[in-house]
Design an enzyme around this catalytic site. Structure first.
Site, mmCIF file in Angstrom:
data_model
loop_
_atom_site.group_PDB
_atom_site.id
_atom_site.type_symbol
_atom_site.label_atom_id
_atom_site.label_comp_id
_atom_site.label_asym_id
_atom_site.label_seq_id
_atom_site.Cartn_x
_atom_site.Cartn_y
_atom_site.Cartn_z
ATOM 1 C CG HIS A 75 -0.231 -22.687 4.540
ATOM 2 N ND1 HIS A 75 -1.193 -21.775 4.148
ATOM 3 C CD2 HIS A 75 0.102 -23.376 3.425
ATOM 4 C CE1 HIS A 75 -1.425 -21.926 2.862
ATOM 5 N NE2 HIS A 75 -0.649 -22.895 2.385
ATOM 6 C CG HIS A 135 6.770 -21.015 -1.629
ATOM 7 N ND1 HIS A 135 6.726 -22.123 -2.451
ATOM 8 C CD2 HIS A 135 5.518 -20.507 -1.627
ATOM 9 C CE1 HIS A 135 5.499 -22.267 -2.927
ATOM 10 N NE2 HIS A 135 4.739 -21.301 -2.446
HETATM 11 P P1 ATP Z 1 1.219 -27.096 -8.876
HETATM 12 O O1 ATP Z 1 0.149 -26.096 -9.250
HETATM 13 O O2 ATP Z 1 2.114 -27.479 -9.992
HETATM 14 O O3 ATP Z 1 0.669 -28.250 -8.114
HETATM 15 P P2 ATP Z 1 1.914 -25.128 -6.951
HETATM 16 O O4 ATP Z 1 0.490 -25.080 -6.532
HETATM 17 O O5 ATP Z 1 2.971 -25.092 -5.888
HETATM 18 O O6 ATP Z 1 2.210 -26.385 -7.845
HETATM 19 P P3 ATP Z 1 1.307 -22.703 -8.258
HETATM 20 O O7 ATP Z 1 -0.072 -23.190 -8.580
HETATM 21 O O8 ATP Z 1 2.008 -21.872 -9.246
HETATM 22 O O9 ATP Z 1 2.240 -23.933 -7.929
HETATM 23 O O10 ATP Z 1 1.216 -21.923 -6.897
HETATM 24 C C1 ATP Z 1 2.276 -21.125 -6.423
HETATM 25 C C2 ATP Z 1 1.992 -20.792 -4.970
HETATM 26 O O11 ATP Z 1 0.780 -20.060 -4.868
HETATM 27 C C3 ATP Z 1 1.790 -22.023 -4.090
HETATM 28 O O12 ATP Z 1 2.235 -21.708 -2.786
HETATM 29 C C4 ATP Z 1 0.309 -22.206 -4.072
HETATM 30 O O13 ATP Z 1 -0.131 -22.844 -2.894
HETATM 31 C C5 ATP Z 1 -0.172 -20.778 -4.104
HETATM 32 N N1 ATP Z 1 -1.467 -20.712 -4.778
HETATM 33 C C6 ATP Z 1 -1.833 -21.353 -5.913
HETATM 34 N N2 ATP Z 1 -3.092 -21.067 -6.267
HETATM 35 C C7 ATP Z 1 -3.560 -20.212 -5.317
HETATM 36 C C8 ATP Z 1 -4.791 -19.550 -5.100
HETATM 37 N N3 ATP Z 1 -5.816 -19.672 -5.921
HETATM 38 N N4 ATP Z 1 -4.887 -18.767 -4.012
HETATM 39 C C9 ATP Z 1 -3.863 -18.608 -3.167
HETATM 40 N N5 ATP Z 1 -2.681 -19.194 -3.307
HETATM 41 C C10 ATP Z 1 -2.511 -19.992 -4.363
#
Ligand code: ATP
Ligand code: MG
Length: 195
Positions: free
Chosen positions: A135, A48
């Protein structure tokens, strides 16, 4: 949908299945060339383009937040068409944490993220103020300083059709032993023609 009282959510562009398939084949070739287990590749169903992320939201505030975001987008956002550029390392080649595919046009996605951000702020939640570079995350590097990433310079991004964007989705992110699981809570669409 039954949700816990406090959840992690994000607004993102969901991808059509044909694009998911192409990107997933591309990740397959990268994985093969990487010859490393130090990269955690995104599962195809999880691909996504994040626009706004909220680490903690009260589930009971979501319907108002969705209404506020919808109001910001309605009658303002036009259908757009986005495509992928090159493979990049984020936050930088010197501190590689994630392998991403660039998307263009950046300005339109930045604008879309800003409008969603206004709806979030109207709901009394804070948004990230860091510079936002839209991205598509492909993989996460577990050990940034000991992983050989040279294979990336030979990567050739496949030609894919442009993606027409006429909605964003609010995803619920649920931590799971096998990695986060995402579920669409609601989609916010628009139908203003492209200019
Ligand atoms: P995991 O945390 O299990 O490695 P993930 O990072 O894909 O997987 P989430 O942490 O729930 O899952 O993140 C969901 C989405 O939000 C992802 O696209 C992630 O890159 C983005 N994201 C996570 N943390 C942040 C942040 N602090 N700022 C901006 N975007 C974020
Ligand atoms: Mg995460």
């Amino acid at each position: 949908m039954m949700l816990p009282p406090i959840i992690r959510v994000f607004f993102a562009i969901d991808l059509p299945q044909s694009i998911r398939d192409s990107v997933s084949r591309f990740m397959g070739s990268l994985k093969k060339n990487a010859k490393s287990h130090a990269i955690r590749w995104v599962r195809p169903e999880n691909l996504h383009i994040t626009l706004q992320f909220l680490a903690e939201v009260r589930a009971e505030h979501l319907s108002q937040m969705l209404a506020n975001v919808r109001q910001e987008l309605e009658g303002v956002v036009k259908n757009s068409s986005i495509s992928f550029t090159e493979v990049h390392l984020f936050p930088s080649v010197f501190r590689p944490r994630v392998i991403v595919l660039g998307v263009k046009p950046q300005e339109e996605l930045v604008r879309l993220a800003e409008l969603i951000g206004r709806g979030i702020k109207a709901s009394h939640y804070d948004i990230e103020n860091r510079l936002f570079r839209p991205h598509l995350t492909l993989g996460r590097i577990k050990q940034p300083f000991s992983t050989n990433l040279k294979f990336l310079s030979a990567a050739v991004v496949p030609v894919m059709e442009a993606i027409s964007v006429n909605e964003v989705a609010l995803f619920y992110s649920e931590p799971r032993p096998e990695g986060s699981r995402y579920t669409v809570i609601e989609r916010i669409g628009w139908c203003l023609p492209m200019t």
